[in-house]
Write an enzyme that holds these catalytic residues in place. Structure first.
Site, PDB file in Angstrom:
ATOM      1  N   GLU A  67      -2.672  -5.047   7.285  1.00  0.00           N
ATOM      2  CA  GLU A  67      -1.655  -4.298   7.103  1.00  0.00           C
ATOM      3  C   GLU A  67      -0.914  -4.267   8.538  1.00  0.00           C
ATOM      4  O   GLU A  67      -0.461  -3.130   8.939  1.00  0.00           O
ATOM      5  CB  GLU A  67      -1.801  -2.782   6.745  1.00  0.00           C
ATOM      6  CG  GLU A  67      -2.658  -1.985   7.513  1.00  0.00           C
ATOM      7  CD  GLU A  67      -2.779  -0.544   6.822  1.00  0.00           C
ATOM      8  OE1 GLU A  67      -2.438   0.469   7.534  1.00  0.00           O
ATOM      9  OE2 GLU A  67      -3.173  -0.574   5.650  1.00  0.00           O
ATOM     10  N   ASP A  70      -3.412   4.769  -0.276  1.00  0.00           N
ATOM     11  CA  ASP A  70      -4.080   5.544   0.746  1.00  0.00           C
ATOM     12  C   ASP A  70      -3.623   7.068   0.932  1.00  0.00           C
ATOM     13  O   ASP A  70      -2.450   7.259   0.895  1.00  0.00           O
ATOM     14  CB  ASP A  70      -3.565   4.873   1.986  1.00  0.00           C
ATOM     15  CG  ASP A  70      -4.038   5.276   3.303  1.00  0.00           C
ATOM     16  OD1 ASP A  70      -5.144   6.244   3.175  1.00  0.00           O
ATOM     17  OD2 ASP A  70      -3.697   4.942   4.402  1.00  0.00           O
ATOM     18  N   LYS A  90       1.405   5.027   0.495  1.00  0.00           N
ATOM     19  CA  LYS A  90       0.864   6.355   1.129  1.00  0.00           C
ATOM     20  C   LYS A  90       1.105   7.484   0.321  1.00  0.00           C
ATOM     21  O   LYS A  90       2.203   7.694  -0.404  1.00  0.00           O
ATOM     22  CB  LYS A  90       1.736   6.654   2.522  1.00  0.00           C
ATOM     23  CG  LYS A  90       1.380   5.746   3.886  1.00  0.00           C
ATOM     24  CD  LYS A  90      -0.041   5.903   4.198  1.00  0.00           C
ATOM     25  CE  LYS A  90      -0.247   5.023   5.396  1.00  0.00           C
ATOM     26  NZ  LYS A  90      -1.493   5.366   6.043  1.00  0.00           N
ATOM     27  N   LYS A 114     -10.261  -0.800  12.341  1.00  0.00           N
ATOM     28  CA  LYS A 114      -9.449  -0.476  13.031  1.00  0.00           C
ATOM     29  C   LYS A 114     -10.162  -0.258  14.495  1.00  0.00           C
ATOM     30  O   LYS A 114     -10.931   0.566  14.592  1.00  0.00           O
ATOM     31  CB  LYS A 114      -8.520   0.844  13.016  1.00  0.00           C
ATOM     32  CG  LYS A 114      -7.595   0.783  11.589  1.00  0.00           C
ATOM     33  CD  LYS A 114      -7.171   2.366  11.506  1.00  0.00           C
ATOM     34  CE  LYS A 114      -6.269   2.313   9.984  1.00  0.00           C
ATOM     35  NZ  LYS A 114      -5.833   3.527  10.135  1.00  0.00           N
ATOM     36  N   ASP A 166     -11.591   4.889   5.757  1.00  0.00           N
ATOM     37  CA  ASP A 166     -11.039   4.669   6.950  1.00  0.00           C
ATOM     38  C   ASP A 166     -11.396   5.687   7.895  1.00  0.00           C
ATOM     39  O   ASP A 166     -12.137   5.696   8.598  1.00  0.00           O
ATOM     40  CB  ASP A 166      -9.356   4.739   6.583  1.00  0.00           C
ATOM     41  CG  ASP A 166      -8.505   4.394   7.724  1.00  0.00           C
ATOM     42  OD1 ASP A 166      -9.184   4.049   8.889  1.00  0.00           O
ATOM     43  OD2 ASP A 166      -7.403   4.596   7.743  1.00  0.00           O
ATOM     44  N   GLU A 183      -7.823   4.309  -0.708  1.00  0.00           N
ATOM     45  CA  GLU A 183      -8.220   4.429   0.487  1.00  0.00           C
ATOM     46  C   GLU A 183      -8.279   6.110   0.928  1.00  0.00           C
ATOM     47  O   GLU A 183      -7.384   6.654   0.678  1.00  0.00           O
ATOM     48  CB  GLU A 183      -7.415   3.756   1.342  1.00  0.00           C
ATOM     49  CG  GLU A 183      -7.759   3.946   2.981  1.00  0.00           C
ATOM     50  CD  GLU A 183      -6.788   2.904   3.829  1.00  0.00           C
ATOM     51  OE1 GLU A 183      -6.570   3.366   5.142  1.00  0.00           O
ATOM     52  OE2 GLU A 183      -6.389   1.981   3.388  1.00  0.00           O
ATOM     53  N   LYS A 209       0.847  -1.351  -0.042  1.00  0.00           N
ATOM     54  CA  LYS A 209      -0.097  -0.081  -0.052  1.00  0.00           C
ATOM     55  C   LYS A 209       0.824   1.081  -0.055  1.00  0.00           C
ATOM     56  O   LYS A 209       1.715   1.353   0.918  1.00  0.00           O
ATOM     57  CB  LYS A 209      -1.171  -0.070   1.171  1.00  0.00           C
ATOM     58  CG  LYS A 209      -2.085   1.164   1.141  1.00  0.00           C
ATOM     59  CD  LYS A 209      -2.965   0.943   2.265  1.00  0.00           C
ATOM     60  CE  LYS A 209      -2.657   1.496   3.447  1.00  0.00           C
ATOM     61  NZ  LYS A 209      -3.710   1.581   4.392  1.00  0.00           N
TER      62      LYS A 209
END
Length: 400
Positions: free
Chosen positions: A344, A215, A186, A290, A266, A241, A184
């Site tokens: 992750e 993301d 960033k 999360k 998220d 994301e 993934k």
């Protein structure tokens, strides 16, 4: 046995597995434990070089301890909470009301949230510790508290968040050799043209058979995301994301209509109401779970239930936890949560120090759930104390 079942039984009712009376909580501790990262983690809102771990321990009168943990990254940037606010909320408002409570009734104070609004990270840290305590007392894995328990290896995504694209490519190649097939990237920290060039370079370096995700951590405007998505489609990106601000559900829905790439939620996905709104507006086709942001393990399960009934795929994110928090997330997964996009949970591998004697195990691009009672790990209390910046203890004497 769910948290709700235990709460409804009443504080002094006999509970199966506990004997006539449930053990009582006699002491609680909270530590702020900053741990350095092995490299800077660059995100849209800044670069993290330290993970601020907040560790909670709940101890019962039979000597059993349960552990919980959440991680904050450099202050109230990802959400409104910081390590300092989490510690203060726990020490002053949440922990004192638990002293003397039977452990089978204590969870109601967390899931019902009592009179404490928001502060989901603080509540989650305590909830995990209480769940670990109950499960250890019963002699079962934490994930089995809800009945079914389906532990298994989970495919692991590695996050690329270095300071340069060259660093990202070298790191990705090393991880590829170690068996990783999911990465993934960033995004959101660079100008859009540089961001897309970076993603293109990583795709070319890794080849077509690696799964890539993006993301942006709320780092793009609607216009930027609109320009990025056609390029990302050509690069075969698995999902994007949180491209927009957390409260821009209409914008996310518009993006999802305009692209074949699944949009993942998220920061937009914290409460059960958020989950319902996202599902109802088709603003996300992947939910990123999360436990910390949902406020408790049971609330996270409610959010996952919305996804399952709405045909939304699941992915288990992280905030760079140690083995304590990572074990809690794996217990959540093992309670029967579908994760078609994997997880992750790389935190213990990115931290310079871990907080367990034998931490979470990894194997060829996958994470292996611990199988012992409770979290299934042996917390290194000496390491927690040695690394902690602050420590608060609450017991009957402290409250007098």
């Amino acid at each position: 046995m769910t948290c709700s079942d235990l709460t409804e039984a009443g504080p002094d009712a006999p509970v199966a597995g506990f004997g006539v009376m449930s053990p009582k909580i006699v002491g609680l501790d909270v530590w702020h434990v900053p741990v350095k990262l092995r490299r800077g983690h660059v995100m849209s809102f800044g670069t993290a070089v330290v993970a601020d771990l907040v560790v909670v321990r709940a101890t019962s009168d039979d000597g059993t301890s349960g552990w919980g943990e959440v991680t904050l990254l450099g202050g109230p940037h990802w959400s409104e909470e910081s390590a300092e606010s989490v510690v203060a909320t726990l020490a002053k408002y949440l922990l004192p009301r638990l002293v003397g409570r039977p452990i089978h009734s204590a969870c109601g104070l967390v899931d019902a949230h009592a009179d404490i609004r928001g502060n989901r990270f603080a509540k989650a840290a305590l909830d995990i510790a209480l769940a670990d305590l109950r499960a250890r007392t019963l002699g079962i894995p934490l994930g089995a508290l809800w009945g079914g328990h389906h532990p298994g290896t989970v495919p692991l995504s590695w996050s690329l968040a270095g300071r340069t694209v060259e660093q990202d490519i070298v790191e990705a190649a090393e991880r590829r050799e170690a068996g990783f097939g999911i990465f993934k990237i960033k995004a959101g920290a660079l100008p859009l043209h540089a961001e897309l060039a970076r993603v293109t370079a990583i795709r070319e370096a890794l080849g077509p058979h690696v799964s890539l995700r993006i993301d942006a951590n709320q780092g793009w405007s609607r216009a930027q995301a609109g320009r990025a998505l056609p390029v990302l489609e050509q690069l075969d990106i698995a999902f994007v994301e949180q491209p927009l601000a957390a409260d821009d559900i209409a914008g996310m829905a518009a993006l999802q209509t305009a692209t074949r790439i699944p949009i993942a939620a998220d920061e937009s996905l914290q409460t059960l109401a958020d989950a319902t709104a996202l599902a109802g507006s088709d603003a996300a086709r992947v939910f990123v779970y999360k436990v910390a942001k949902h406020g408790s393990l049971e609330q996270a399960r409610h959010v996952a239930a919305v996804a399952e009934t709405s045909g939304i795929e699941g992915y288990l994110g992280c905030m760079i936890e140690s083995s304590i928090g990572t074990a809690a997330y794996l217990a959540f997964a093992g309670s029967g949560i579908p994760l078609s996009y994997g997880c992750e949970l790389f935190g213990p591998q990115l931290l310079v120090d871990d907080l367990a004697h034998d931490g979470i195990a990894y194997e060829r691009g996958a994470v292996l759930p611990p199988l012992g009672p409770g979290l299934g790990i042996d917390v290194d209390e000496d390491k927690v104390r040695a690394l902690a910046h602050t420590h608060h203890h609450v017991d009957k004497k402290a409250l007098e």
